[in-house]
Design a protein around this motif. Structure first.
Motif, short mmCIF file in Angstrom:
data_model
loop_
_atom_site.label_atom_id
_atom_site.label_comp_id
_atom_site.label_asym_id
_atom_site.label_seq_id
_atom_site.Cartn_x
_atom_site.Cartn_y
_atom_site.Cartn_z
N PHE A 64 0.85 -1.18 0.00
CA PHE A 64 0.00 0.00 0.00
C PHE A 64 0.89 1.24 0.00
CE2 PHE A 64 1.10 -0.32 4.41
CZ PHE A 64 1.18 0.99 4.83
N GLU A 65 0.25 2.36 -0.27
CA GLU A 65 0.93 3.66 -0.13
C GLU A 65 -0.13 4.72 0.13
OE1 GLU A 65 1.51 5.27 -4.66
OE2 GLU A 65 2.85 3.66 -4.01
N PHE A 66 0.26 5.79 0.81
CA PHE A 66 -0.65 6.92 1.00
C PHE A 66 -0.59 7.79 -0.24
CE2 PHE A 66 -1.70 11.23 2.34
CZ PHE A 66 -2.96 10.99 2.88
N SER A 67 -1.73 8.25 -0.71
CA SER A 67 -1.78 9.05 -1.91
C SER A 67 -2.68 10.27 -1.70
CB SER A 67 -2.32 8.21 -3.08
OG SER A 67 -2.42 8.98 -4.25
N GLU A 68 -2.22 11.40 -2.19
CA GLU A 68 -3.05 12.60 -2.16
C GLU A 68 -3.47 13.02 -3.57
OE1 GLU A 68 -1.99 15.14 1.70
OE2 GLU A 68 -0.33 15.04 0.27
N ASN A 69 -2.91 12.38 -4.57
CA ASN A 69 -3.22 12.72 -5.96
C ASN A 69 -3.79 11.50 -6.67
OD1 ASN A 69 -2.08 15.36 -5.74
ND2 ASN A 69 -0.06 14.40 -5.80
N PHE A 70 -5.07 11.54 -6.95
CA PHE A 70 -5.73 10.48 -7.71
C PHE A 70 -6.91 11.08 -8.43
CE2 PHE A 70 -6.50 10.29 -3.18
CZ PHE A 70 -7.86 10.41 -3.08
N GLU A 71 -7.67 10.26 -9.14
CA GLU A 71 -8.58 10.73 -10.19
C GLU A 71 -9.96 11.23 -9.79
OE1 GLU A 71 -8.76 8.28 -13.75
OE2 GLU A 71 -7.20 7.03 -12.86
N LEU A 72 -10.32 11.25 -8.54
CA LEU A 72 -11.68 11.65 -8.21
C LEU A 72 -11.89 13.15 -8.45
CD1 LEU A 72 -12.34 9.56 -4.99
CD2 LEU A 72 -12.99 9.07 -7.35
N PRO A 73 -13.06 13.54 -8.95
CA PRO A 73 -13.29 14.94 -9.32
C PRO A 73 -13.78 15.83 -8.18
CG PRO A 73 -15.14 13.63 -10.01
CD PRO A 73 -14.14 12.67 -9.39
N PHE A 74 -13.37 15.51 -6.95
CA PHE A 74 -13.73 16.34 -5.80
C PHE A 74 -12.59 16.26 -4.79
CE2 PHE A 74 -15.94 12.24 -5.68
CZ PHE A 74 -15.38 11.67 -4.54
N ASN A 75 -12.61 17.17 -3.84
CA ASN A 75 -11.52 17.25 -2.86
C ASN A 75 -11.62 16.16 -1.82
OD1 ASN A 75 -10.41 19.53 -4.07
ND2 ASN A 75 -11.73 20.89 -2.91
N THR A 76 -10.47 15.61 -1.48
CA THR A 76 -10.35 14.63 -0.40
C THR A 76 -9.13 15.01 0.44
OG1 THR A 76 -8.87 13.09 -1.53
CG2 THR A 76 -11.24 12.82 -1.94
N VAL A 77 -8.95 14.34 1.57
CA VAL A 77 -7.74 14.54 2.37
C VAL A 77 -6.70 13.48 2.05
CG1 VAL A 77 -8.90 15.78 4.23
CG2 VAL A 77 -8.68 13.28 4.35
N GLY A 78 -7.03 12.57 1.14
CA GLY A 78 -6.09 11.53 0.74
C GLY A 78 -6.75 10.17 0.68
N ALA A 79 -5.91 9.17 0.38
CA ALA A 79 -6.40 7.80 0.26
C ALA A 79 -5.26 6.83 0.54
CB ALA A 79 -6.96 7.55 -1.14
N ILE A 80 -5.64 5.65 0.97
CA ILE A 80 -4.69 4.55 1.05
C ILE A 80 -4.87 3.76 -0.24
CG2 ILE A 80 -3.96 2.50 2.29
CD1 ILE A 80 -5.30 3.72 4.79
N LYS A 81 -3.79 3.64 -0.98
CA LYS A 81 -3.82 2.93 -2.26
C LYS A 81 -3.31 1.51 -2.03
CE LYS A 81 -1.53 2.99 -6.78
NZ LYS A 81 -0.58 3.75 -7.61
N PHE A 82 -4.19 0.53 -2.25
CA PHE A 82 -3.81 -0.87 -2.18
C PHE A 82 -3.50 -1.33 -3.60
CE2 PHE A 82 -6.35 -0.05 1.54
CZ PHE A 82 -5.64 -0.68 2.54
#
Length: 188
Positions: free
Chosen positions: A51-69
């Motif tokens: 996994f890795e923490f990600s702040e840049n991905f494809e959703l068209p709205f603001n988030t505080v980040g995601a865990i990428k599996f």
């Protein structure tokens, strides 16, 4: 166990056409970065590294980040079950009152015996201890298949119970959400 399950599904899906595809899965949060950080600590504690923490991905709205599996998988479950069940004896609409080892008691006159039994019910019907069915309730959620919508690369699930999920299938953007207890207001 999850990683091993994906490998096993991948082996099975090489023999059948069910649109198996390797892709990344993201658990995102709109506003709770601390929850993601706690999840990352738990993953590290159990020795999971894929996994890795990600702040840049494809959703068209603001988030505080995601865990990428990384390198997870998706497939069409209806195609999958249709193909793997072709040579199985499947008993539907058979009220099972009790299970004794691998024997299902249908009523006073009939029993179904098997070498292996797979119970695929939403709620457990075998209730020897705990009255678990009394602690559970039906719920539902919804999925829209959107045509001509921007597609996402990967699978996206909101960490929030009432959040949205996104993934692409066969040129459609699948948008899931609106979870609520059946019989109660919800779905918005």
């Amino acid at each position: 166990a999850n990683e091993n399950a994906i490998l096993e599904y991948e082996k099975i899906c090489k023999e059948i056409d069910c649109d198996f595809k390797r892709t990344d899965n993201y658990v995102y949060s709109l506003d709770n970065k601390k929850l993601l950080e706690k999840e990352i600590l738990a993953l590290k504690k159990i020795g999971f590294n894929n996994f890795e923490f990600s702040e840049n991905f494809e959703l068209p709205f603001n988030t505080v980040g995601a865990i990428k599996f990384k390198n997870q998988a998706q497939f069409n479950p209806l195609k999958f079950i249709s193909l793997i069940s072709q040579n199985l004896n499947i008993y539907e609409n058979s009220h099972i009152s009790e299970m004794v080892d691998t024997t299902a008691i249908v009523n006073d006159k009939f029993k179904i015996k098997a070498n292996k039994v797979i119970v695929t019910t939403h709620f457990p019907f075998i209730n020897k201890h705990g009255l678990y069915f009394l602690k559970m309730y039906q719920h539902r959620s919804y999925v829209l298949a959107l045509e001509n919508a921007p597609l996402v690369n990967g699978m996206y699930v909101d960490e929030c119970k009432n959040g949205l999920s996104f993934r692409e299938y066969d040129g459609y953007l699948l948008l899931g959400g609106g979870s609520h207890r059946t019989g109660k207001n919800g779905g918005s």
